[in-house]
Every structure is written in structure tokens, then in C-alpha cells.
Design an enzyme around this catalytic site. Structure first.
Site, short mmCIF file in Angstrom:
data_model
loop_
_atom_site.label_atom_id
_atom_site.label_comp_id
_atom_site.label_asym_id
_atom_site.label_seq_id
_atom_site.Cartn_x
_atom_site.Cartn_y
_atom_site.Cartn_z
N PRO A 312 -3.24 -38.21 -50.97
CA PRO A 312 -3.53 -38.97 -52.19
C PRO A 312 -2.90 -40.36 -52.26
O PRO A 312 -3.00 -41.02 -53.28
CB PRO A 312 -2.98 -38.07 -53.30
CG PRO A 312 -1.82 -37.40 -52.66
CD PRO A 312 -2.22 -37.15 -51.23
N GLY A 313 -2.21 -40.77 -51.19
CA GLY A 313 -1.74 -42.14 -51.12
C GLY A 313 -0.26 -42.35 -51.30
O GLY A 313 0.20 -43.50 -51.36
N ASP A 379 -0.64 -38.84 -40.47
CA ASP A 379 -0.08 -37.71 -41.21
C ASP A 379 -1.14 -36.63 -41.15
O ASP A 379 -2.00 -36.54 -42.02
CB ASP A 379 0.24 -38.13 -42.65
CG ASP A 379 0.99 -37.06 -43.41
OD1 ASP A 379 1.92 -36.47 -42.84
OD2 ASP A 379 0.63 -36.79 -44.58
N CYS A 432 3.48 -31.50 -42.37
CA CYS A 432 4.35 -30.75 -43.29
C CYS A 432 4.35 -29.28 -42.89
O CYS A 432 4.20 -28.39 -43.72
CB CYS A 432 3.91 -30.93 -44.74
SG CYS A 432 2.22 -30.40 -45.10
#
Length: 498
Positions: A312-313, A379, A432
């Protein structure tokens, strides 16, 4: 990606919870209307349907089990509809996430007291027994008689006299036989850890193979602790010291992050996303481990940066803040609606250097010329097994085959973006998760196939405290027990100059 399990003060204490935030401050995932020093809101409850915290929790858990609903989205939706008091919203939140986190342990205990077995119960009855057992076993300061009474009344309301009688009998039997509510110590190690810390057996066995028994148990224990609330200061607008002074003067309890120079841990202070500081763009809510990604990217003013999977930035914005909003960041995401999330973040934070675009990251090498970027952040999509304490559903929805599938995609993505980096530039690969197949093994494989790349030694960029971390292949593997933050892997690679 920062999220929090318990958003409000419920007046209940989690047994052995330590310094977690049960009953503490909230972040973006938390939805109750707990007041904060700034930006507190009032609501008209008269237009909302009446419900209880326990009834709401049962409905959320039943939807998760029956319909495959995401617990955070379902909980948020129902909390908004019910508009409970801050205390009741906190209790509902704790019951939902705590029950999901401890699911197989609760079922293990309940099986001893449910005559026909929990599998044959209606989903809502199973959910009701689970939240009741969770209160009896894991929460302090809720009287046992109150747990039983509330469960029986709810069973009458949702079912019939027969069901309420069964619920009453099961719970009272559990209370009379507390000595049976333990996991036998003689079980094989993996099975004991699986039951004691409520993780799927396949996951525990996999981690034992990677990390050993002691570290695996520490991981599982940490995954059941309430996550800390942390925020990232927007250094284009203020400083960490100045914002901390404002927060303290308004009654919040905060401390500086030891992992990130831009981070603040909020121990108490209300829902951070409802404050004027947040609305005015002075900070973002983000986990400490996630903040280290932009540190690894180390962007410089005037550079051109590619964030391959940006929504989401949060990391995109952090990179922009590190660049003092001078340069250009291409923030790509495959979903068009998520592009709006990136733009909303940028607008709130007053950042103009972010160019949000939509497209498949596997096509980036077709859309941009070779050697186009000074910095690239991948990511990568991953199994998410580093954020279980924030998203306990992950334990029960993932399988080992998911890790294999996502690893294949990660490999393709790395190959796709590798040509786009300028010689001498930096490519950061992050996830993650704590799975070696997605992390150090992935980077090692990439370096074997791309001799033009080499790893940057971890000591050249790692943060304070990282000496405890597992350092491999130019990266660090942060486990959830290391700093009470998310499990994360971050590798920093560079393309050699010809």
C-alpha cells in the site's frame, strides 16, 4: 504492513503478556473509537444495532471458518456496524485474534470435554466454546462465572435450550478439571511445541529443520505475543525528537525505536490513525522491521528508484522521505485499486516524487530500459510467516506447497528486474517471512545465476542490535523474538561496474 491484535483497553490482562499492547494504543488495523490526545472522535450510538463483544467475536470467527473471511476485514466491518464502547471493542478484538492464535490448543483441550467432538458442532457453537475457553485459560480478571454466564446466555440467544445446556456443562466441567488443561511433556518435541504454542505441526517441523528446536520454540512463543505499536516519523515535516515531545506533552507514553532512527514505539496513547498528527502527515504506522527496508535501499536525493511491488505504499513513502522528496520513484503494483492507496499515502505525507503505476511486475523489464534505475526495491510477495502475531490466520491458511509456489514467483521477479539496475546501483530484496527457501536460499540462487551481482556485506549497512540477527548472503534474517518486531528478511545486492 503494521497491524495490531488488541486495539483497545478491555480491562482484561493477557496471562504472561509481558509488555505487549493488549489494552494499549492502536494502529491502522484497530478500529474502535478509543480517544487519543489529538483527533478524538465522538459517535452517535443510537443508530447502531446493539450487540455484545462476545456475540460479535462469535460472528467474526464463524465467518472466518465458514466463509473464508479475512479476520481483520470482518472484524473491522462488524465493529463499525456495532460501534461498541472502547472497552468492549478491545475485548472483541482480543477474543477474535487470541482465539485464532490459540486455535489448535483450545481445540485440544475442548476435545476432552465435548462428548461428540468439536468437529461435529455447528461453527458458531464451536466458536462460542473457543472464545469461552480462551477467556478461562489465557485471560486474567474475567471471573469464571461471568465467562460461563455470558456463554450460556449467548447460546440461548443464538440457538436453543439444548445447546445452552451443553455449553454450560462443557465449561463448568473444564473449570472443575483445570489440572487437565496442559500439554503433556512426554510428547515428541515438534508435537509438544505445536500444541503448547498453537502452530500447525508441519510448520513447526519445518522450522526445527531450519533453526533447531530452541529457536523454533522461541519463534512460536513470540508469534503469540501482542505486537507492539510503532510509527515512522515523516522527516520531511518534523523530527523524531520534536514529535515525541508533542506526544508526551499530550499524555502519550512513547520511546525511541532502537532499530530505526525514524521509529517511535507507542506504549500508550490511543488510536494513532485517528490523531491529527497522522492526518497531517507527520507519521505513518509501520512495524520497526519494515522500516529497515528503506534504510537498506539508502536512496540519495535526485536518484531514480523502482519499487516493484509497492502497495500500500509504506516503504515507497519512506524511501521518498529519505530522498527529501527529491528525485523520482516509480511505485508499481499489479492491482489498479491499490495504486490509489499509494497515491493517498503520498498525498497525506506531502510527497510529490512518487509516480504510482499499475502493471505486472513480471513485465517491468519490458516497460523500462536496462540500467534505468539507481535503486530497486523488490519487496516480494511471500508466505507472510514473519507476521503471524499480527495476522494469526496465516498459521491456518498456509501450507508447505504455498511456500514452493511463491518461491517460484520470487525467482522470476528477481530475474525480471535484475537488468534494470544501473552498474554500481543497489537492489534490495525483502520479504516478511522467515522461510529460508524464500530468503537466503533465494538470494544465493540468484547470485549463482547472476555473476554481475554481488552481496553487500551486512556489517556495512545493518542497524544497531543486528549483531543478534542471522546474517547470510548480504542480508539479515530478523526473527520475531529478536526485537519484538515482525519477522523480516532484507538483502542488499549491487551490480558490479563493467
Amino acid at each position: 504492513m503494521s497491524t495490531s491484535r488488541s486495539g483497545h483497553s478491555s480491562g482484561k490482562e493477557r496471562k504472561g503478556a509481558g509488555n505487549g499492547n493488549a489494552g494499549g494504543p492502536a494502529n491502522l488495523r484497530q478500529t474502535s473509537k478509543g480517544s487519543s490526545a489529538k483527533g478524538s472522535q465522538t459517535h452517535d450510538r443510537s443508530q447502531k444495532p446493539k450487540t455484545s463483544a462476545r456475540a460479535l467475536a462469535v460472528k467474526v470467527l464463524s465467518a472466518v471458518e465458514q466463509d473464508g473471511a479475512y479476520s481483520n476485514l470482518e472484524l473491522n466491518r462488524r465493529l463499525k456496524e456495532a460501534d461498541l464502547s472502547s472497552a468492549d471493542a478491545g475485548l472483541a478484538t482480543e477474543l477474535v485474534y487470541g482465539t485464532i492464535a490459540r486455535r489448535n490448543t483450545l481445540d485440544y483441550y475442548l476435545e476432552r470435554f465435548v462428548a461428540k467432538g468439536t468437529a461435529k458442532l455447528q461453527p458458531w457453537v464451536r466458536s462460542l466454546l473457543r472464545i469461552s475457553a480462551y477467556q478461562l485459560i489465557y485471560l486474567d480478571r474475567i471471573p469464571e462465572h461471568a465467562v460461563v454466564s455470558e456463554a450460556v446466555n449467548l447460546a440461548k440467544k443464538l440457538g436453543h435450550q439444548g445447546i445452552s445446556g451443553m455449553v454450560n456443562g462443557v465449561l463448568r466441567n473444564m473449570i472443575r478439571n483445570k489440572e487437565q488443561l496442559h500439554v503433556p511433556s512426554h510428547l515428541p518435541v515438534a508435537e509438544r511445541i505445536s500444541l503448547e504454542h498453537s502452530h500447525p505441526l508441519w510448520m513447526v517441523e519445518r522450522w526445527i529443520a531450519q533453526y533447531g528446536e530452541e529457536t523454533t520454540e522461541a519463534i512460536c512463543r513470540a508469534n503469540n505475543e501482542p505486537p507492539a505499536v510503532s510509527i515512522r516519523v515523516n522527516t520531511t515535516m518534523t523530527t523524531r525528537d520534536k514529535l515525541m515531545e508533542e506526544m508526551v506533552s499530550s499524555g502519550a507514553v512513547v520511546e525511541a525505536s532502537h532499530l530505526s532512527p525514524d521509529g517511535i514505539l507507542v506504549r500508550s496513547g490511543g488510536n494513532m490513525a485517528l490523531t491529527s498528527w497522522y492526518r497531517d502527515g507527520l507519521f505513518s504506522v509501520q512495524d520497526e522491521s519494515s522500516m529497515l527496508v528503506a534504510e537498506a535501499v539508502a536512496p540519495e536525493e535526485g536518484q531514480k528508484v523502482l519499487d516493484c511491488c509497492a502497495a500500500p505504499g509504506g516503504k515507497t513513502a519512506h524511501i521518498a522521505e529519505k530522498m527529501r522528496d527529491r528525485g523520482r520513484i516509480i511505485a508499481n503494483d499489479v492491482h489498479a485499486h491499490k495504486r490509489e492507496l499509494i497515491l493517498d499515502q503520498a498525498e497525506r505525507l506531502g510527497l510529490s516524487c512518487i509516480d504510482a503505476v499499475t502493471g505486472d511486475a513480471l513485465d517491468l523489464d519490458k516497460r523500462y530500459a536496462e540500467s534505468s534505475f539507481d535503486r530497486i526495491l523488490l519487496d516480494a510477495p511471500c508466505s507472510g510467516l514473519g507476521v503471524i502475531r499480527r495476522k494469526p490466520d496465516v498459521k491456518w491458511t498456509k501450507s508447505s506447497s504455498d511456500i514452493e509456489d511463491i518461491s517460484s514467483l520470487q525467482r522470476e521477479l528477481l530475474d525480471c528486474v535484475a537488468p534494470l539496475l544501473k552498474p554500481g546501483g543497489i537492489l534490495v530484496y525483502s520479504t516478511c517471512t522467515i522461510e529460508s527457501a524464500e530468503n537466503e536460499d533465494m538470494v544465493a540462487d540468484f547470485l549463482d545465476r547472476h555473476p554481475e551481482y554481488k552481496a553487500i556485506e551486512t556489517s556495512a549497512w545493518s542497524q544497531p542490535g543486528s549483531r543478534e540477527w542471522k546474517a547470510v548472503n548480504g542480508g539479515v534474517q530478523i526473527l520475531p523474538q529478536y526485537a519484538h518486531s515482525d519477522g523480516f528478511y532484507i538483502a542488499r545486492l549491487t551490480k558490479t561496474v563493467n
